[in-house]
Design an enzyme around this catalytic site. Structure first.
Site, PDB file in Angstrom:
ATOM      1  N   GLU A 188      38.323 -52.141 -16.269  1.00 46.98           N
ATOM      2  CA  GLU A 188      38.887 -50.873 -16.227  1.00 46.98           C
ATOM      3  C   GLU A 188      38.710 -50.411 -18.015  1.00 46.98           C
ATOM      4  OE1 GLU A 188      38.688 -48.315 -14.167  1.00 46.98           O
ATOM      5  OE2 GLU A 188      40.318 -49.166 -13.103  1.00 46.98           O
ATOM      6  N   SER A 245      35.102 -35.961  -9.829  1.00 51.64           N
ATOM      7  CA  SER A 245      34.099 -35.457 -10.885  1.00 51.64           C
ATOM      8  C   SER A 245      32.756 -35.809 -10.828  1.00 51.64           C
ATOM      9  CB  SER A 245      34.377 -35.409 -12.195  1.00 51.64           C
ATOM     10  OG  SER A 245      34.857 -36.523 -12.771  1.00 51.64           O
ATOM     11  N   GLU A 270      29.171 -34.868 -17.860  1.00 53.22           N
ATOM     12  CA  GLU A 270      30.375 -35.058 -18.314  1.00 53.22           C
ATOM     13  C   GLU A 270      30.837 -35.214 -19.605  1.00 53.22           C
ATOM     14  OE1 GLU A 270      32.379 -36.386 -15.021  1.00 53.22           O
ATOM     15  OE2 GLU A 270      34.458 -36.668 -16.064  1.00 53.22           O
ATOM     16  N   ASP A 324      31.275 -44.370 -12.964  1.00 52.21           N
ATOM     17  CA  ASP A 324      31.528 -43.529 -11.791  1.00 52.21           C
ATOM     18  C   ASP A 324      30.263 -42.953 -11.278  1.00 52.21           C
ATOM     19  OD1 ASP A 324      34.168 -43.942 -12.799  1.00 52.21           O
ATOM     20  OD2 ASP A 324      34.627 -42.293 -13.394  1.00 52.21           O
TER      21      ASP A 324
HETATM   22  C1  GLA Z   1      37.203 -42.791 -15.742  1.00 54.31           C
HETATM   23  C2  GLA Z   1      35.743 -42.751 -16.550  1.00 54.31           C
HETATM   24  C3  GLA Z   1      34.918 -44.140 -16.386  1.00 54.31           C
HETATM   25  C4  GLA Z   1      35.836 -45.367 -16.828  1.00 54.31           C
HETATM   26  C5  GLA Z   1      37.040 -45.307 -16.282  1.00 54.31           C
HETATM   27  C6  GLA Z   1      38.148 -46.399 -16.899  1.00 54.31           C
HETATM   28  O1  GLA Z   1      37.111 -43.086 -14.390  1.00 54.31           O
HETATM   29  O2  GLA Z   1      35.002 -41.766 -15.941  1.00 54.31           O
HETATM   30  O3  GLA Z   1      34.114 -43.963 -17.006  1.00 54.31           O
HETATM   31  O4  GLA Z   1      35.648 -45.156 -18.336  1.00 54.31           O
HETATM   32  O5  GLA Z   1      37.850 -44.169 -16.600  1.00 54.31           O
HETATM   33  O6  GLA Z   1      37.692 -47.587 -16.476  1.00 54.31           O
END
Ligand code: GLA
Length: 382
Positions: free
Chosen positions: A32, A126, A158, A170
């Site tokens: 994360e 998103s 984004e 994501d």
């Molecule tokens: C969001 C962002 C990702 C990543 C997470 C944290 O989901 O869209 O790109 O940075 O937070 O891991």
């Protein structure tokens, strides 16, 4: 709404049979706030998805409607300049902007959007919207594009158009998800490795009920804090291009110069990258207890060093820790609310979910939604 109902409503309104583009949400198992630091992540695509029914229409506009915001159609000109509208349609416009910048000529079309990915839950509603819209726009333009490229176009949408400076995790997970496997993504080389999920575990997602909003600024602030830390570390070792390049001994040497916040942010990222690779080895060796411990360690680091947890997420993780069939748990996604991801012994998910929900309701006064998910395939268009 079912996909059939979406097709029917679209047909009733526009008098023609639409095609449908689908893209799943994702849950991140571990890794994360590492993606924008050139590090490692390990998400799976999930069973919930965004669907876009689409067909060309006469004119020079995209006519866009979302069942989540049914008040009115949004009309977006194709080609030319764009300005943000400050609502959900910016994600659609951002993808249009990003694809047009890549020389994709999108014709006038109608797009009806429906999603069962909960909004603001850290499950990438998103990115699933962007990837599903991207698939629809590419199909309308009769333009083929490798999955990685579409994922990058969505990330640009984004971060550069909507304004959340998110990383690549994501859209990659949503576009390139694998049935039955987690995706180990090296966010520097963009190399993707499928890691089979052991049949002995299942993934339970529990929603704290606290909605997060990444665009609200904390997320971007974390990014800047990491960039500042990289500047300090670079002065000590010019080979450092990002926090990916930092090892624990350099981190300790830089401690005094980094300051309390910079040091803790960097320590999270350095430790988290190591945990992702170790977790992958644990899965391969089917050492589930060790894998679970790394999830708890990741949560502690996000809570104490990265400061992206909240009382509700901490409570869900602590409650999960008390359940025998839970191997590990942590907040998932950006943080500040949203969901926890729990690695649970196979077959125990429903009962464990009920128990966590009952105890959380007793403490927090609300019953959390929860889902058991398997690793799902990525986006499709037909
Ligand atoms: C969001 C962002 C990702 C990543 C997470 C944290 O989901 O869209 O790109 O940075 O937070 O891991």
């Amino acid at each position: 709404m079912t996909e059939d109902a979406l097709r029917r409503e679209f047909g009733d309104r526009f008098g023609r049979e639409p095609r449908v583009s689908r893209a799943p949400g994702r849950v991140n198992l571990i890794g994360e706030h590492t993606d924008y630091n050139d590090g490692f992540v390990l998400p799976i695509a999930i069973g919930m998805s965004t669907r876009v029914a689409f067909a060309p229409v006469p004119g020079r506009e995209l006519i866009v409607r979302s069942t989540a915001f049914p008040q009115a159609d949004v009309r977006l000109a194709v080609g030319g300049d764009r300005a943000r509208r400050g609502d959900w349609s910016d994600y659609v416009q951002g993808v249009l902007w990003s694809l047009e910048a890549a020389s994709v000529r999108v014709p006038a079309a109608a797009l009806w959007i429906d999603s069962d990915v909960p909004l603001g839950a850290g499950l990438s509603s998103s990115a699933s919207l962007e990837v599903a819209v991207g698939g629809a726009l590419l199909a309308l333009a009769e333009h083929s594009m490798p999955g990685e490229e579409l994922a990058l176009a969505c990330q640009r949408a984004e971060s550069e158009f909507v304004g959340t400076r998110c990383g690549i995790m994501d859209p990659f997970a949503s576009r390139l998800g694998r049935d039955g496997a987690a995706l180990l993504l090296d966010c520097r080389s963009r190399q993707l490795t499928a890691v089979a999920m052991p049949p002995a575990v299942e993934v339970l997602i529990v929603h704290s009920g606290v909605r997060h909003d990444l665009a609200a600024g904390e997320y971007n602030r974390r990014r800047s804090e990491c960039e500042t830390a990289v500047g300090v570390l670079q002065a000590l070792d010019p080979r450092v291009g990002s926090l990916r390049d930092v090892d624990p001994s350099l981190l300790e040497r830089a401690r005094g110069r980094l300051g309390r916040v910079g040091y803790r942010r960097a320590r999270h990222v350095v430790g988290e990258n190591t945990r992702v690779l170790a977790f992958v080895e644990d899965l391969r060796a089917v050492d589930l207890e060790a894998a679970g411990r790394r999830l708890f360690a990741s949560h502690a680091s996000l809570r104490d060093d990265y400061d992206v947890s909240c009382a509700e997420l901490d409570a869900l993780v602590e409650i999960a820790r008390g359940q025998e069939a839970v191997l590990g748990a942590r907040l998932t996604g950006g943080g500040f609310g949203g969901c926890t991801v729990n690695l649970v012994r196979a077959g125990h998910g429903p009962l464990v979910g009920d128990r966590i929900a009952a105890e959380y309701e007793r403490r927090a006064g609300r019953r959390p939604e929860r889902w058991i998910t398997r690793a799902a395939p990525g986006a499709t268009v037909d």
